[in-house]
Design a protein around this motif. Structure first.
Motif, PDB file in Angstrom:
ATOM      1  N   GLU A  19       5.392   9.012   7.804  1.00  0.00           N
ATOM      2  CA  GLU A  19       6.591   9.518   7.140  1.00  0.00           C
ATOM      3  C   GLU A  19       7.597   8.376   7.069  1.00  0.00           C
ATOM      4  O   GLU A  19       7.790   7.652   8.063  1.00  0.00           O
ATOM      5  CB  GLU A  19       7.184  10.693   7.899  1.00  0.00           C
ATOM      6  CG  GLU A  19       8.428  11.278   7.257  1.00  0.00           C
ATOM      7  CD  GLU A  19       8.912  12.553   7.918  1.00  0.00           C
ATOM      8  OE1 GLU A  19      10.082  12.928   7.681  1.00  0.00           O
ATOM      9  OE2 GLU A  19       8.131  13.174   8.674  1.00  0.00           O
ATOM     10  N   GLY A  20       8.230   8.224   5.903  1.00  0.00           N
ATOM     11  CA  GLY A  20       9.191   7.132   5.737  1.00  0.00           C
ATOM     12  C   GLY A  20       8.552   5.799   6.094  1.00  0.00           C
ATOM     13  O   GLY A  20       7.410   5.511   5.735  1.00  0.00           O
ATOM     14  N   THR A  21       9.307   4.992   6.828  1.00  0.00           N
ATOM     15  CA  THR A  21       8.752   3.744   7.387  1.00  0.00           C
ATOM     16  C   THR A  21       9.004   3.716   8.892  1.00  0.00           C
ATOM     17  O   THR A  21       9.122   2.660   9.496  1.00  0.00           O
ATOM     18  CB  THR A  21       9.402   2.512   6.731  1.00  0.00           C
ATOM     19  OG1 THR A  21      10.830   2.607   6.857  1.00  0.00           O
ATOM     20  CG2 THR A  21       9.031   2.394   5.264  1.00  0.00           C
ATOM     21  N   TRP A  22       9.068   4.930   9.475  1.00  0.00           N
ATOM     22  CA  TRP A  22       9.446   5.009  10.884  1.00  0.00           C
ATOM     23  C   TRP A  22       8.517   5.874  11.727  1.00  0.00           C
ATOM     24  O   TRP A  22       8.542   5.811  12.960  1.00  0.00           O
ATOM     25  CB  TRP A  22      10.862   5.592  11.013  1.00  0.00           C
ATOM     26  CG  TRP A  22      11.018   6.932  10.352  1.00  0.00           C
ATOM     27  CD1 TRP A  22      11.336   7.156   9.047  1.00  0.00           C
ATOM     28  CD2 TRP A  22      10.820   8.212  10.943  1.00  0.00           C
ATOM     29  NE1 TRP A  22      11.355   8.510   8.783  1.00  0.00           N
ATOM     30  CE2 TRP A  22      11.047   9.188   9.937  1.00  0.00           C
ATOM     31  CE3 TRP A  22      10.482   8.644  12.225  1.00  0.00           C
ATOM     32  CZ2 TRP A  22      10.938  10.555  10.168  1.00  0.00           C
ATOM     33  CZ3 TRP A  22      10.376  10.016  12.456  1.00  0.00           C
ATOM     34  CH2 TRP A  22      10.603  10.956  11.436  1.00  0.00           C
ATOM     35  N   ALA A  58       7.777   0.233  -0.193  1.00  0.00           N
ATOM     36  CA  ALA A  58       7.772  -0.053   1.241  1.00  0.00           C
ATOM     37  C   ALA A  58       7.062   1.057   2.011  1.00  0.00           C
ATOM     38  O   ALA A  58       6.263   0.787   2.928  1.00  0.00           O
ATOM     39  CB  ALA A  58       9.202  -0.225   1.744  1.00  0.00           C
ATOM     40  N   GLU A  59       7.324   2.311   1.633  1.00  0.00           N
ATOM     41  CA  GLU A  59       6.678   3.427   2.314  1.00  0.00           C
ATOM     42  C   GLU A  59       5.183   3.459   2.032  1.00  0.00           C
ATOM     43  O   GLU A  59       4.376   3.772   2.912  1.00  0.00           O
ATOM     44  CB  GLU A  59       7.330   4.747   1.887  1.00  0.00           C
ATOM     45  CG  GLU A  59       8.734   4.922   2.448  1.00  0.00           C
ATOM     46  CD  GLU A  59       9.305   6.315   2.220  1.00  0.00           C
ATOM     47  OE1 GLU A  59       8.520   7.276   2.076  1.00  0.00           O
ATOM     48  OE2 GLU A  59      10.547   6.443   2.201  1.00  0.00           O
ATOM     49  N   ALA A  60       4.790   3.138   0.816  1.00  0.00           N
ATOM     50  CA  ALA A  60       3.373   3.113   0.471  1.00  0.00           C
ATOM     51  C   ALA A  60       2.628   2.052   1.295  1.00  0.00           C
ATOM     52  O   ALA A  60       1.525   2.306   1.794  1.00  0.00           O
ATOM     53  CB  ALA A  60       3.203   2.842  -1.017  1.00  0.00           C
ATOM     54  N   LYS A  61       3.236   0.885   1.443  1.00  0.00           N
ATOM     55  CA  LYS A  61       2.601  -0.175   2.233  1.00  0.00           C
ATOM     56  C   LYS A  61       2.478   0.234   3.701  1.00  0.00           C
ATOM     57  O   LYS A  61       1.472  -0.052   4.360  1.00  0.00           O
ATOM     58  CB  LYS A  61       3.409  -1.463   2.096  1.00  0.00           C
ATOM     59  CG  LYS A  61       3.312  -2.088   0.708  1.00  0.00           C
ATOM     60  CD  LYS A  61       4.208  -3.321   0.567  1.00  0.00           C
ATOM     61  CE  LYS A  61       4.102  -3.918  -0.830  1.00  0.00           C
ATOM     62  NZ  LYS A  61       5.007  -5.072  -1.020  1.00  0.00           N
ATOM     63  N   ILE A  98       7.746   7.642  -7.771  1.00  0.00           N
ATOM     64  CA  ILE A  98       6.459   8.202  -7.348  1.00  0.00           C
ATOM     65  C   ILE A  98       5.303   7.359  -7.872  1.00  0.00           C
ATOM     66  O   ILE A  98       4.340   7.068  -7.153  1.00  0.00           O
ATOM     67  CB  ILE A  98       6.331   9.663  -7.826  1.00  0.00           C
ATOM     68  CG1 ILE A  98       7.318  10.552  -7.061  1.00  0.00           C
ATOM     69  CG2 ILE A  98       4.901  10.172  -7.641  1.00  0.00           C
ATOM     70  CD1 ILE A  98       7.474  11.940  -7.646  1.00  0.00           C
ATOM     71  N   ILE A  99       5.408   6.940  -9.122  1.00  0.00           N
ATOM     72  CA  ILE A  99       4.360   6.091  -9.703  1.00  0.00           C
ATOM     73  C   ILE A  99       4.281   4.752  -8.972  1.00  0.00           C
ATOM     74  O   ILE A  99       3.185   4.213  -8.743  1.00  0.00           O
ATOM     75  CB  ILE A  99       4.602   5.893 -11.209  1.00  0.00           C
ATOM     76  CG1 ILE A  99       4.285   7.189 -11.964  1.00  0.00           C
ATOM     77  CG2 ILE A  99       3.768   4.741 -11.764  1.00  0.00           C
ATOM     78  CD1 ILE A  99       4.577   7.138 -13.454  1.00  0.00           C
ATOM     79  N   ALA A 100       5.423   4.215  -8.572  1.00  0.00           N
ATOM     80  CA  ALA A 100       5.428   2.958  -7.819  1.00  0.00           C
ATOM     81  C   ALA A 100       4.687   3.125  -6.501  1.00  0.00           C
ATOM     82  O   ALA A 100       3.903   2.254  -6.087  1.00  0.00           O
ATOM     83  CB  ALA A 100       6.867   2.507  -7.563  1.00  0.00           C
ATOM     84  N   PHE A 101       4.928   4.244  -5.825  1.00  0.00           N
ATOM     85  CA  PHE A 101       4.228   4.534  -4.565  1.00  0.00           C
ATOM     86  C   PHE A 101       2.719   4.642  -4.805  1.00  0.00           C
ATOM     87  O   PHE A 101       1.915   4.006  -4.117  1.00  0.00           O
ATOM     88  CB  PHE A 101       4.762   5.845  -3.982  1.00  0.00           C
ATOM     89  CG  PHE A 101       4.135   6.248  -2.674  1.00  0.00           C
ATOM     90  CD1 PHE A 101       4.787   5.997  -1.479  1.00  0.00           C
ATOM     91  CD2 PHE A 101       2.898   6.881  -2.640  1.00  0.00           C
ATOM     92  CE1 PHE A 101       4.222   6.372  -0.262  1.00  0.00           C
ATOM     93  CE2 PHE A 101       2.309   7.262  -1.433  1.00  0.00           C
ATOM     94  CZ  PHE A 101       2.983   7.005  -0.237  1.00  0.00           C
ATOM     95  N   MET A 102       2.344   5.440  -5.780  1.00  0.00           N
ATOM     96  CA  MET A 102       0.926   5.674  -6.037  1.00  0.00           C
ATOM     97  C   MET A 102       0.216   4.405  -6.502  1.00  0.00           C
ATOM     98  O   MET A 102      -0.966   4.189  -6.197  1.00  0.00           O
ATOM     99  CB  MET A 102       0.768   6.794  -7.054  1.00  0.00           C
ATOM    100  CG  MET A 102       1.247   8.152  -6.537  1.00  0.00           C
ATOM    101  SD  MET A 102       1.209   9.469  -7.788  1.00  0.00           S
ATOM    102  CE  MET A 102      -0.559   9.668  -8.014  1.00  0.00           C
ATOM    103  N   SER A 103       0.924   3.563  -7.226  1.00  0.00           N
ATOM    104  CA  SER A 103       0.337   2.297  -7.692  1.00  0.00           C
ATOM    105  C   SER A 103       0.032   1.373  -6.517  1.00  0.00           C
ATOM    106  O   SER A 103      -0.988   0.658  -6.520  1.00  0.00           O
ATOM    107  CB  SER A 103       1.285   1.613  -8.677  1.00  0.00           C
ATOM    108  OG  SER A 103       1.432   2.390  -9.852  1.00  0.00           O
TER     109      SER A 103
END
Length: 299
Positions: free
Chosen positions: A34-37, A74-77, A116-121
Motif C-alpha cells: 500500500e502506498g510506498t510505506w 513510485a507506488e508501482a515500482k 492509473i495508466i502510469a501505474f499499470m504501465s
C-alpha cells in the motif's frame, strides 16, 4: 465463458489458505503493498500456503496516488519490487486497487485515468500482467475505463454486490456489465468464510487471456442467442400520465435513475430480468438500460 472461483486476502485473513481451497477457490489475489510505506507481513506465508494448495497466486496494491502520475509510478515500482521479493510469478497479474478511500477522485476522469495508466504501465514494463480493481460506481463515474481497456485489454476486476452479507455463488442477474471485466468480486463474505469471493470470467491463467474479446461482448452475444431471454415487447406510458408522448425513464443496474429514456410504443427485446428496488425490471441493452415491468407490455 469460464466461471472460476477465487478469493482475495489481506493481513486480515490467516496465513493458511487451506480452508478457501477446500471450499472451491482455485486462485488467490494477495494484498502485497500500500502506498510506498506498507508491505503485508503475511503475504509471503499466504503465497506459500496457496502454492501448497495448488492455487494460482496473483497480488494487489492498495493505491494512494490519486491523480498523481509521479506517485503512481513510485507506488508501482514499490509494488513490483515486493512482488518479486516474495516470488510472484511473472505469468500472473498484479492489480492496482484504486478506491475512493485513500485517493483524490476530484481531479476528473482524465487525470485519474492518466495516473492509473502510469501505474499499470510500470507493472507491465516489469514483465507482469497489469490489472485494475475498483467498485462498479467508481469505474463508471470516475475512470475513463475505455482508455484503460484499449491499452491493456480485459484487465478489470470489478466489485459489485447484490446484497451485503454472505453470498455463496454469484447471481449473474446482478452482473455489473461493463467493458473489459475479467474478474467479478461479488461478495465480502464468501460461503461464510469472511473473505471476498470472486469469479473469474476469462481464464487469466491462459497465456493468451489478455487478447480475448471483452467479457461484455461475450456476455451480450451469449444473451442474444439465448431463447429464454429473447422476448419482444411494446412500451407504453404509465397510466398516471396523459401525454401520449411521455417517454419511460430507465434505471442502471444498481437501481439509479439515468438520463436515458425509451419512447412509448417502441419495439425492444429483453435480455434479462431482475428485481430492482422492489420492482421487476427488464434489461433492454447495456447495464444502464433497465425498465420497470409495470411500464411495459409484452406482446
Amino acid at each position: 465463458m469460464p466461471k472460476i472461483a477465487g478469493v482475495d486476502v489481506s493481513a486480515y485473513q490467516p496465513s493458511s489458505l487451506t480452508k478457501y481451497h477446500n471450499s472451491g477457490a482455485k486462485y488467490v489475489i494477495i494484498k502485497a503493498t500500500e502506498g510506498t510505506w506498507y508491505t503485508s507481513p503475511v503475504a509471503s506465508a499466504q503465497l506459500k500456503s496457496a502454492h501448497q494448495n495448488h492455487m494460482y497466486v496473483h497480488a494487489y496494491h492498495y493505491a494512494n496516488f490519486g491523480s498523481s502520475v509521479s506517485r503512481a509510478k513510485a507506488e508501482a515500482k514499490y509494488f513490483v519490487k515486493f512482488a518479486k521479493k516474495i516470488g510472484i510469478s511473472k505469468k500472473r497479474w498484479l492489480w492496482c486497487d484504486w478506491e475512493q478511500q485513500g485517493n483524490n477522485v476530484n481531479d476528473g476522469k482524465n487525470a485519474s485515468t492518466k495516473a492509473i495508466i502510469a501505474f499499470m504501465s510500470e507493472v507491465k514494463s516489469a514483465g507482469y500482467h497489469a490489472g485494475l480493481y475498483s467498485g462498479a460506481s467508481l469505474l463508471r463515474n470516475n475512470i475513463n475505463l475505455s482508455a484503460i481497456v484499449k491499452k491493456f485489454g480485459d484487465c478489470v476486476w470489478v466489485a459489485s454486490y447484490a446484497t451485503m452479507g454472505r453470498i455463496d455463488n454469484p447471481n449473474f442477474g446482478y452482473f455489473p456489465s461493463m467493458d473489459g471485466v475479467a474478474i467479478w468480486q461479488f461478495t465480502d463474505n464468501w460461503r461464510g468464510l469472511n473473505v471476498d469471493g470472486n469469479v473469474m470470467l476469462i481464464d487469466l491463467h491462459e497465456s493468451k487471456a489478455s487478447v480475448k474479446p471483452s467479457v461484455k461482448a461475450e456476455t451480450k452475444k451469449a444473451t442474444q442467442t439465448s431463447s429464454e431471454h429473447k422476448i419482444s415487447g411494446t412500451a407504453y406510458a404509465p397510466l398516471i400520465h396523459n401525454d401520449p408522448k411521455w417517454k419511460i425513464r430507465l434505471r442502471d443496474g444498481d437501481g439509479h435513475w439515468t438520463s436515458q429514456y425509451i419512447p412509448t410504443n417502441s419495439k425492444w427485446k429483453v435480455f434479462a430480468e431482475k428485481t430492482i428496488k422492489g420492482e421487476k425490471c427488464y434489461k433492454l441493452g447495456t447495464d444502464k438500460q433497465w425498465a420497470s415491468a409495470k411500464y411495459l407490455k409484452l406482446l
